[in-house]
Scaffold this active site. Structure first.
Site, PDB file in Angstrom:
ATOM      1  N   CYS A   1       0.881  -1.110  -0.069  1.00  0.00           N
ATOM      2  CA  CYS A   1       0.098  -0.155   0.015  1.00  0.00           C
ATOM      3  C   CYS A   1       0.802   1.120  -0.025  1.00  0.00           C
ATOM      4  O   CYS A   1       1.513   1.547   0.871  1.00  0.00           O
ATOM      5  CB  CYS A   1      -0.936  -0.001   1.247  1.00  0.00           C
ATOM      6  SG  CYS A   1      -1.803   1.442   1.346  1.00  0.00           S
TER       7      CYS A   1
ATOM      8  N   CYS B   1      -0.066   3.967   2.510  1.00  0.00           N
ATOM      9  CA  CYS B   1       0.422   3.637   3.844  1.00  0.00           C
ATOM     10  C   CYS B   1       1.794   4.029   4.204  1.00  0.00           C
ATOM     11  O   CYS B   1       2.095   4.421   5.420  1.00  0.00           O
ATOM     12  CB  CYS B   1       0.251   1.919   4.130  1.00  0.00           C
ATOM     13  SG  CYS B   1      -1.441   1.271   3.832  1.00  0.00           S
TER      14      CYS B   1
END
Length: 306
Positions: free
Chosen positions: A31, A34
């Site tokens: 991700c 993230c």
């Protein structure tokens, strides 16, 4: 920063959040957002100086927890951050939002610096008391009240300890800022009743009442409730708590509502004073009861409800 696993989530997330809010960052290696959010959260944890704990959970490695939280909040994407307080998830946000927005989120749930400092001093005071350091405890509680005047717990503990040490004038000065709250805060009402009992036992003028005088009146008339209440107040002033409650129970057994519930209200005040600080536990758990307090609560209930 803590990495959350199935093995440690109960201790490091649920139980730890009872003492300090925990922000859980749910992320994954693949991700991109993230990886942008992670360093921002780590800097904020340092900036907030221990007022919250940052925990991270890899959604791919611990899907049991991440999927449960996602379902609870109706979220289908990451990064997803969840705030835990008192053992429960209470709020969250999705995405790599700006640091300023995260600060706004944190400030809704994390104690302010003064509040956190006062709470820390209060906890340190309880440790000092447990170790027999009364002066150290008083110093820490005084600092807590000065740092956060709205901390009712610290003020209650401070005034209570001053009274226990016989420093009545200092206790009255410390109590003065909250005297208007006695009708709203039961523990402050308890302190006021204790101070009134101390003043009753040592009036500035006139004869000082004595236990013997009240004993003589009670021997002549067991239903002399004024004498029984006066005796209870002397015992209360002397910090003979269970003796005072026994005297108040004698009134309640004969007249449950005497003098607009004065005996019952004073009895409850003593329970408030003698109850030790509750140990913080996770939501759903019950802290242990003090055996003396629990016993006298049952005795009151059995009389009032009979």
């Amino acid at each position: 920063m803590i990495d959350i696993t199935l093995e440690n989530f109960q201790a490091e997330l649920i139980e730890a959040s009872v003492a300090t809010p925990v922000l859980l960052d749910i992320w994954a290696e693949w991700c991109g957002p993230c990886k942008q959010l992670g360093p921002v959260l780590e800097k904020l944890e340092v900036e907030y100086g221990g007022r919250f704990t940052l925990a991270k959970l890899d959604a791919d490695k611990v899907p049991q927890i991440s999927s449960q939280l996602s379902e609870m909040f109706g979220v289908r994407s990451i990064p997803f951050c969840v705030m835990f307080k008192d053992g429960q998830p209470v709020d969250g946000f999705v995405g790599a939002i700006p640091a300023e927005k995260i600060r706004e989120f944190l400030d809704k749930h994390v104690p302010g610096a003064d509040e956190a400092e006062a709470a820390s001093q209060e906890a340190a005071a309880q440790e000092a008391l447990a170790g027999g350091d009364t002066e150290g405890a008083l110093e820490k509680l005084q600092h807590a009240v000065a740092t956060d005047p709205a901390n009712d717990d610290a003020r209650f503990d401070y005034v209570k300890l001053l009274l226990q040490e016989g420093r009545v004038d200092d206790a009255k000065v410390a109590f003065a800022p909250v005297i208007a709250k006695t009708s709203l805060v039961r523990r402050f009402d308890a302190l006021q009743r204790w101070m009134d009992a101390i003043d009753f036992a040592a009036p500035p003028a006139g004869a000082t009442p004595s236990i013997d005088d009240f004993d003589a009146k009670i021997a002549a008339n067991k239903r002399d409730f004024d004498a029984r209440f006066g005796r209870a107040r002397l015992l209360m002033a002397a910090q003979r708590w269970t003796d005072a409650m026994d005297e108040l129970l004698d009134i309640l057994m004969r007249d449950k509502t005497w003098s607009e519930d004065l005996a019952r209200k004073t009895y409850i005040a003593i329970l408030e004073i003698i109850e030790p600080p509750k140990v913080k536990v996770a939501d759903g758990q019950i802290p242990p009861d003090d055996p003396v307090v629990a016993s006298y609560r049952r005795r009151l209930s059995s009389i009032v409800l009979s």
